[in-house]
Structure formats: structure tokens, C-alpha cells
Design a protein around this motif. Structure first.
Motif, PDB file in Angstrom:
ATOM      1  N   GLU B 136     -41.330 -11.633  33.115  1.00  0.00           N
ATOM      2  CA  GLU B 136     -42.151 -10.925  32.142  1.00  0.00           C
ATOM      3  C   GLU B 136     -43.564 -11.460  32.102  1.00  0.00           C
ATOM      4  OE1 GLU B 136     -40.578 -10.769  28.242  1.00  0.00           O
ATOM      5  OE2 GLU B 136     -39.112  -9.251  28.796  1.00  0.00           O
ATOM      6  N   ASN B 137     -44.492 -10.558  32.023  1.00  0.00           N
ATOM      7  CA  ASN B 137     -45.900 -10.934  31.901  1.00  0.00           C
ATOM      8  C   ASN B 137     -46.393 -11.806  33.039  1.00  0.00           C
ATOM      9  OD1 ASN B 137     -45.922  -9.560  29.512  1.00  0.00           O
ATOM     10  ND2 ASN B 137     -45.549 -11.373  28.284  1.00  0.00           N
ATOM     11  N   CYS B 138     -45.791 -11.668  34.192  1.00  0.00           N
ATOM     12  CA  CYS B 138     -46.293 -12.496  35.281  1.00  0.00           C
ATOM     13  C   CYS B 138     -47.611 -11.985  35.814  1.00  0.00           C
ATOM     14  CB  CYS B 138     -45.268 -12.594  36.403  1.00  0.00           C
ATOM     15  SG  CYS B 138     -44.920 -11.025  37.189  1.00  0.00           S
ATOM     16  N   TRP B 139     -48.028 -10.829  35.383  1.00  0.00           N
ATOM     17  CA  TRP B 139     -49.320 -10.361  35.820  1.00  0.00           C
ATOM     18  C   TRP B 139     -50.447 -10.919  34.974  1.00  0.00           C
ATOM     19  CZ3 TRP B 139     -45.414  -7.283  33.962  1.00  0.00           C
ATOM     20  CH2 TRP B 139     -45.546  -6.886  32.630  1.00  0.00           C
ATOM     21  N   GLU B 140     -50.079 -11.541  33.842  1.00  0.00           N
ATOM     22  CA  GLU B 140     -51.137 -12.008  32.954  1.00  0.00           C
ATOM     23  C   GLU B 140     -52.050 -13.060  33.547  1.00  0.00           C
ATOM     24  OE1 GLU B 140     -49.709 -12.966  29.100  1.00  0.00           O
ATOM     25  OE2 GLU B 140     -49.339 -10.851  28.663  1.00  0.00           O
ATOM     26  N   PRO B 141     -51.530 -14.066  34.249  1.00  0.00           N
ATOM     27  CA  PRO B 141     -52.473 -15.013  34.870  1.00  0.00           C
ATOM     28  C   PRO B 141     -53.421 -14.319  35.823  1.00  0.00           C
ATOM     29  CG  PRO B 141     -50.247 -15.861  34.956  1.00  0.00           C
ATOM     30  CD  PRO B 141     -50.146 -14.458  34.476  1.00  0.00           C
TER      31      PRO B 141
END
Lengths: 498, 358
Positions: B136-141
Motif C-alpha cells: 500500500e502506498n508504495c508509490w508515495e516515495p
């Protein structure tokens, strides 16, 4: 260019000698790149990004180019003619009058196309420069115009939603300054104007109407001019000499400044060709002959070699300077009071707080003033009201008094009327009585006649004897029409009237 | 996309007279220019040469990011694209190195030169993307990194004393690697592309395309295109930024037929028909990387490098960066919307009632 290709081939062969999978090369020039965490790589084949400049250029071609020239010089010195000659076109323009009270700038835009290059050329002319008797205000409009163009660009750049790639760039890229061919030196006006413009725009001075000077005089004139410019610290545009291909020619051109030009669109037959020239009784001055004037040099330098550099300098040097000065003027700095880097954002925030505080204070002040004024007005109105009320009361009283007086008068009058009617009635009775004694009646007549309201007219005189009524009073008979009864009877008619 | 500029597009010819001193700086109208015919050759077209020389001197920057699960061949593809060892392959990692816990961002810069053109190429790798159990939310970085680059550029641009050439570290292109399952896109793919297509140019790429036959390939591509459309994901070249008809037709063709590119990467050379070609050797044949019949690598390379490189940079600069800038300046409450900085240094006139006159 050939050296680049050779270098590339060298790399290629170098690479081919190695097997794939080896780590990248680290050439010497890489030392200073190490800190950027970059490495120089060699490629084993043709990748294809050498078309990148082409891609860029294609893009620019699509968008079109912009070039803005400002011509500064006295009226009639040949600015329009020179521009016509430079661009080999008859831009429509008529001669200007010498009698303008102020210097004005007139800008005109033309779209030119040559092969696949579209150029939006803007020529800005100074109208009325140097014509006035008092020339103190001459150069200010020019400076203002240039600043206005920078300002417009800065505004656009600082917008939140901006579209710089669509923006029509109106900043002046080059200023051609026309010097009068007096042969002596620069005029004071020229010096002043150039000094005020040199930090804002690229100046290229040209000697106009150069066919008025002989060759030897021209050399001396040029040297004099350049030395004057240098000694006064005027920075004119220097053709760039950092690119090897054009360095040599640019350097030599730098030595020919200022260019002595002749402009003409008239064609004259020389030999077996039609050339642009000016025909005199003593000869023909050919515009494109390098021996006759420097027109070709000017065209070469301005358009063919350095147009891009002029645009670049305008954007990176003059515009940045303007921007820096303007922003500093507004109080923005890059370094705060503790010498920390201060961002525009923070400065703006600080200023905003300041201004909001100021605004709050002003608002309060205004509110106070307003409340005060309202109070004052209210007091005034109340005062007026009171006065009015008092007046009203006073008048009412006066009116009452008057009324009472009148009532009084009326009452008196009525009483008088009553009294008078009473009197009249009584006198009538007496009248009847008085006829028995004529003398007295006569007297009474007289008396009666004096009284207002009633008049007794003697109608006839009755000599018949009639009864006397001694002892009888009139009062019993009432007040009706008194009929006289007496010896010498008389018929009296009572008449009202005067 | 651009706010209505105060320049009213009245078609007034631009013969403007500036009479008084200190004129109010107005945004100049786009002038209706007079079309003049040149009576002879002048030499204006040499400006192309001048421009070309200038750009070659200053050099170019290009930043490309590769995103995808490990093992999809990202590093190999980048190496094949630029024909050099741009990224170190995962197989050369130490076996004991664990998979990173979060998505890391690794940017490595190289300077490559070809034909006199110097290019500073930066490859940004994202190891750890999609590799955890909970992604989850690994695109945030990644999104954060992209925005950081925009922020850096903005800070430089807003300085009073600016550098002549602001170093450009913004991500110009993001290659997203799709696993060649043959079925459809994974939820992670959709989520990532949905979030990032608004901030960066995404080019979806089907990795390891040699596992699919031609029919499977075309079917898969169609399905992927449909899914992307259904989910409203605009990949590069975006439809809304087509400028003229020519661009539109060209880009339509690419969008509807070729993309997503099904690629095969390799940096090993083999001998085929007397020529040395890059390829993959298998018991059943050699897959030539640059053969259009075998895979679409050549199309991708031409698209990204030879024709659309400048356009990628321009879309990043003119659209994505401007969007970020507008949002940033708006959000901070720094500059009131719609007004330039200089226009509102003084706050607007307060709307208090004026006191009545005496």
C-alpha cells in the motif's frame, strides 16, 4: 565539427575492443564530475540523441522567432531607410514631422518568412528625438519604454497561472543608435542617452549617412567616437568571441565599430547589375559595396551571426538585472538579517503580516473616526431638535395670546353691538314720546340723527288731531315699528342705512 | 489551461504610441503583424544554425525514471536504450542483500556524448517497488521524490539572483513496467499510474515481451489500453496536449496502435546472418532486440530518444511543472490567486464604509 566526429569514432572503437559487461570508463575529465555523482559513459552503438538539437530547433521553428529592434536617432537621420534596406523590404512608413513637442516611441510588428523560418520582427522608432529646443526629456521615454517591456515580462513570470511559452516577447533585443556624421565627436545628447541605455539593452552604434564623410575623416571619426565611449564608460554590445567558429570574424568586426552605414532602397544600374545605391553627380555610392560603407558588415553581424546571442544576452543579462533590481526595490532579498538564505515566500509572508497589521490598525482608526463623527452629528441634531421644539412652543404661546386678545375684542364688540341695539330701541321709544313736543322731538331728531345705524325720515306731516297719550310710555307698545301718535301727527319711516 | 491573460485578443495593430513618461506596464497584446514579403535573401534563417550551436554548447539534461517490480528487466532495458552500462543489474548484487523495506530512490547521473551533443542522463531507479507483501502506498516515495525535484527548481527560479542555467533534475519521463501476464493490469499498476500520471509523463511498457506470442501480445495490448482508458489514466503522449492536427494524428497512431510498447532488452551481442546484433539466445532461436518483427524495442527507442525527447522535456516544464508551481503558490496562501506578485504587494482596499461627509 570534424574533431567531434573523430572523438566519437575513437570511443566507439575503444568500446568495441572490450567485452560487454565491463564497468564504465572513468576518464580524467570525470574528476570534477565526481561530486555530481555523474560518470562519463561511452556508448557501444548509435543511440540517436544527436537529433536532440534538431528536435529543439524544430520546436522553435514551429513556434516562430521574435526579434525586436529599437532605433534611436534624430529625425531624418535615415532610420527607416536603413531598416528597409536591412530587411530588403519596403515597410510602410512616412516621413515624420520635426515639430513634435515630446519624444514618442512608435512600434510596428512585421511577420517575415524566409524558407521555413518565421520571424516576428518589431521595429520601435523614436519619433521626435532631438527635435525639441529643450532636450532634457528626450531619453526618458526611451528608458521607460524598455523598462515597461521588462516589467510586462516580469509580471507574466510572476503570475501563478502563467504561459511563458506562449508569451509574445516584446523586450528590446538590440538598440541601433544612429550617430550624426558631423565628423567631430559625439553630441552630448548621444552620450547621455547611450549612458542611460547601456545597462538595459544591447547598443550597437552606427554612423548614419556615412556618404557625407570621406574615408580618411571616417577613420578619425570612428577612433574619436570609440575613445569617447570608452572614456565615458558606455558599454556597447561586444560581439561574442567564445565560439571558435565565429570568434575570429566577431573579433575583427568589433574593431570596425561603429559601423558607417548608408541606406537606400533605390536601385541604380552599375556595370550590368541593378544594385541598391545612391546616385550623386560625382558618383554612385553602392550600399552593398564593402569599400563604400559598412552596411554588409552590419547586416552580417546583426542578422546572420549574432541574432541568437543578442536575444540570449537580453534575457540572461539585461532582464535578470532588471528583475533583481525590481525585486530588491520591493524589499525582497535572498539573504535574511541573520545571513540565512531567505526565500521569497518567507519574505512575502513577513511583508504580508506587516501589511495586514497596518491595515487592521487603519481600519480601527477609521472605525473610531466614524463613530466619533456619528456621535457629533447626533448631538448636533438633538440640539437642533430642541431649538425647534422651543421655537414651536413659543410660537404656540404667542398664537394663543393673540387668539385670546382677539376673542376679547370680539366679545367687547358684541357687547357694544348689544348695547347699541338696546340704546337704539330705547331711543325709538323716546322718539315716539318726543313727537308731542316737537321742539324736543326735533331736538331728539337731531340727537337721533346723530346715532348710527338708523335714520328716520320724515315722510309726511299729519295735521289731524290725534289722541294724546299722556302718561303712557312707549315701552308697553313694544319695539315694533313705532307709530307716532300725536297731535301733529307725522309719519316717520325708519330706514336703515347709514 | 492557461488562465485568460489580460491581453485582450483584440486585433489591433501594434502601432502604439507611448506618449507620457512612466507608462503603466501592460502585457503587450499579441500583435497582428503585417505580412511583408522579402525582396531577396537576407539570412534570417541562419538563426537556426545559431540556435543549434548554442544548444550544443550548453548541453542537455534528461532524467528518466524506471518503475516496476524487480526482475522485470528494468536495468537491462535502460542499458539497451543507451547502449551502455547505465545501471548495475540486480544480478550483480550481493546475494545477502535483502529486498529494501521501503521503496528506495536511486539516481545515478551519466554524461554521454554523441555527434557533438553532450547529454547529462540521469537514471532514477526504484528498487523495492511492489516487492513487499503489503504494497500500500508504495508509490508515495516516488511521488514525493518527483515533487521534491519540482520544488528544487521552483526555489531556484524564485531567487532574486538566479543562476544562468538552472540545473534541471525534474523527472522528464517515467517508464512503467507491466508484467506480461497476458491477462490484464494488476491493481498496483492501476493505482500507481492513476496517481502519477498527473505529475509526470508515464510511458507504460510491457516487459519481457518474449514470453508472449504475437496474438497474445496484441490481445494483451488491447486489453491494457482499454483498462487504462476506462480508469481515466492519461499516459504520454497525453491527448489534451496535442497542439495541432499534425501532432494529433501522429500521436493518435502511436497511442492507439503501438502503446504500450512490448519490449525485450538485452546487452549481449550475437551473430545473426553475418551481423552482430543485440539479442537473447534461446534453444529455439535468437530474439533480436532491434528487429521490429520480434519486439517493439526499436519503436520505444525512436519514440523516446529520437523524436519525442524534447517534447517530453517541454511537457514536463510547461505543464507538469507549471501545475505544481500554481498549486504550490496557491496552497501556501503566499500569492493570492490570479494576481502576480507585484500586483498585490499592497493589500486590496478594505471594504469598510466611508464616514459620512460633514
Amino acid at each position: 565539427m570534424a574533431s567531434e566526429v573523430a572523438r566519437h569514432l575513437l570511443f566507439q572503437s575503444h568500446m568495441a575492443a572490450k567485452t560487454a559487461g565491463m564497468p564504465s570508463q572513468l576518464p580524467d575529465s570525470e574528476q570534477n564530475q565526481k561530486k555530481d555523482n555523474t560518470r562519463s559513459l561511452t556508448m557501444s552503438g548509435h543511440v540517436g540523441f544527436e537529433s536532440l538539437p534538431d528536435q529543439l530547433v524544430n520546436r522553435s521553428i514551429q513556434q516562430g522567432f521574435c526579434f525586436n529592434i529599437l532605433c534611436v536617432g534624430e529625425t531624418g537621420i535615415g532610420k527607416s531607410t536603413l531598416i528597409d534596406t536591412l530587411f530588403n523590404t519596403n515597410f510602410e512608413d512616412h516621413e515624420s514631422s520635426h515639430f513634435y513637442p515630446h519624444v514618442r516611441l512608435k512600434a510596428q510588428t512585421y511577420e517575415l518568412q524566409e524558407s521555413n523560418v518565421r520571424l516576428k520582427l518589431t521595429i520601435v522608432n523614436t519619433v521626435g528625438f532631438g527635435d525639441q529646443i529643450n532636450k532634457e526629456e528626450s531619453y526618458q521615454p526611451i528608458v521607460d519604454y524598455i523598462d515597461a517591456q521588462f516589467e510586462a515580462y516580469l509580471q507574466e513570470e510572476l503570475k501563478i497561472k502563467r504561459s511563458l511559452f506562449n508569451y509574445h516577447d516584446s523586450r528590446i533585443h538590440v538598440c541601433l543608435y544612429f550617430i550624426s556624421p558631423t565628423g567631430h565627436s559625439l553630441k552630448t545628447l548621444d552620450l547621455l542617452t547611450m549612458k542611460s541605455l547601456d545597462s538595459k539593452v544591447n547598443i550597437i552604434p552606427v554612423i548614419a549617412k556615412a556618404d557625407a564623410i570621406s574615408k580618411t575623416e571616417l577613420q578619425k571619426f570612428k577612433i574619436k567616437l570609440m575613445s569617447e565611449l570608452v572614456s565615458n564608460g558606455v558599454q556597447i554590445y561586444q560581439f561574442p568571441t567564445d565560439d571558435e567558429t565565429i570568434a575570429k570574424i566577431n573579433a575583427s568586426m568589433n574593431g570596425h565599430l561603429p559601423f558607417a552605414v548608408v541606406g537606400s532602397m533605390d536601385e541604380v544600374k552599375v556595370g550590368n547589375k541593378m544594385v541598391k545605391a545612391r546616385q550623386y553627380p560625382w558618383g554612385i555610392v553602392q550600399v552593398e559595396n564593402e569599400n563604400h560603407c559598412d552596411f554588409v558588415k552590419l547586416r552580417e553581424m546583426l542578422l546572420c551571426t549574432n541574432m541568437e546571442d543578442l536575444r540570449d544576452q537580453t534575457h540572461t543579462r539585461h532582464y535578470e538585472l532588471y528583475r533583481r533590481c525590481k525585486l530588491e526595490e520591493l524589499g525582497f532579498t535572498d539573504v535574511g538579517p541573520e545571513h540565512e538564505p531567505l526565500s521569497l515566500q518567507e519574505t512575502y509572508e513577513a511583508k504580508r503580516h506587516e501589511f495586514y497589521g497596518e491595515r487592521q490598525r487603519k481600519e480601527e482608526e477609521m472605525k473610531q473616526t466614524f463613530v466619533q463623527r456619528v456621535k457629533e452629528k447626533e448631538a448636533m441634531l438633538k440640539e437642533a431638535e430642541r431649538e425647534l421644539q422651543a421655537k414651536f412652543e413659543h410660537l404656540k404661546r404667542v398664537h394663543q395670546e393673540e387668539r385670546m386678545k382677539l376673542e376679547e375684542k370680539r366679545r367687547l364688540l358684541e357687547e357694544e353691538i348689544i348695547a347699541f341695539s338696546k340704546k337704539k330701541a330705547t331711543s325709538e321709544i323716546h322718539q315716539n314720546q318726543s313727537f308731542m313736543v316737537p321742539g324736543s322731538s326735533l331736538r331728539k331728531d337731531k340727537d337721533r340723527k346723530k346715532e348710527p345705524g338708523y335714520r328716520f325720515e320724515l315722510l309726511c306731516f299729519d295735521v289731524r288731531a290725534c289722541e294724546t297719550s299722556d302718561g303712557r310710555t312707549d315701552t308697553e307698545e313694544g319695539r315694533g315699528a313705532p307709530r307716532p301718535r300725536g297731535g301733529l301727527g307725522s309719519v316717520w319711516r325708519r330706514s336703515q342705512g347709514l | 489551461m492557461s488562465k485568460g491573460l489580460p491581453e485582450t485578443r483584440t486585433d489591433a495593430a501594434m502601432s502604439e504610441l507611448v506618449p507620457e513618461p512612466r507608462p503603466k506596464p501592460a502585457v503587450p497584446m499579441k500583435p497582428v503583424s503585417i505580412n511583408s514579403n522579402l525582396l531577396g535573401y537576407i539570412g534570417i534563417d541562419t538563426i537556426i544554425e545559431q540556435m543549434r550551436k548554442k544548444t550544443m554548447k550548453t548541453g542537455f539534461d534528461f532524467n528518466i525514471m524506471v518503475v516496476g517490480q524487480s526482475g522485470l528487466g528494468k536495468s537491462t532495458l535502460v542499458n539497451t536504450l543507451f547502449k551502455s552500462q547505465v545501471s548495475r543489474k540486480a544480478s550483480s548484487w550481493n546475494r545477502e542483500e535483502k529486498i529494501p523495506k521501503t521503496v528506495e530512490i536511486k539516481a545515478i547521473g551519466h554524461v554521454i556524448e554523441e555527434g557533438g551533443v553532450k547529454m547529462k542522463l540521469t537514471v532514477i531507479d526504484t528498487p523495492g517497488f511492489g516487492d513487499q507483501i503489503n504494497n500500500e502506498n508504495c508509490w508515495e516515495p516516488i511521488e514525493k521524490y518527483i515533487n521534491e525535484q519540482y520544488e528544487k527548481f521552483l526555489k531556484e527560479e524564485v531567487n532574486i539572483a538566479r543562476k544562468k542555467r538552472i540545473p534541471d533534475t525534474r523527472v522528464h519521463c517515467c517508464l512503467y513496467f507491466i508484467s506480461p501476464t497476458g491477462h490484464s493490469l494488476r491493481p498496483l499498476d492501476l493505482e500507481f499510474m492513476k496517481h502519477l500520471s498527473k505529475v509526470v509523463n508515464i510511458i507504460p511498457v510491457i516487459a519481457k515481451a518474449d514470453t508472449m506470442t504475437l496474438e497474445e501480445k496484441s490481445e494483451f495490448k488491447q486489453r491494457v489500453r482499454k483498462e487504462l482508458e476506462v480508469n481515466g489514466i492519461e499516459f504520454y503522449p497525453q491527448k489534451e496536449f496535442d497542439e495541432d492536427l499534425e501532432d494529433k494524428t501522429e500521436n493518435d497512431k502511436i497511442r492507439q496502435e503501438s502503446m504500450p510498447f512490448a519490449v525485450v532488452g538485452s546487452d549481449k551481442e550475437y551473430q545473426v546472418n553475418g551481423k552482430r546484433v543485440l539479442g537473447r539466445k534461446t534453444p529455439w532461436g535468437i530474439i533480436e532486440v532491434e528487429n521490429l518483427n520480434h519486439c517493439e524495442f526499436a519503436l520505444l527507442r525512436d519514440f523516446v530518444i529520437r523524436t519525442h525527447l524534447q517534447d517530453l522535456k517541454e511537457v514536463t516544464h510547461n505543464i507538469h511543472y507549471e501545475t505544481y508551481r500554481a498549486k504550490r503558490l496557491n496552497d501556501n496562501g503566499g500569492l493570492p490567486p490570479g494576481e502576480g506578485l507585484l500586483g498585490t504587494v499592497l493589500p486590496p482596499v478594505p471594504a469598510t464604509p466611508c464616514p459620512t461627509a460633514e
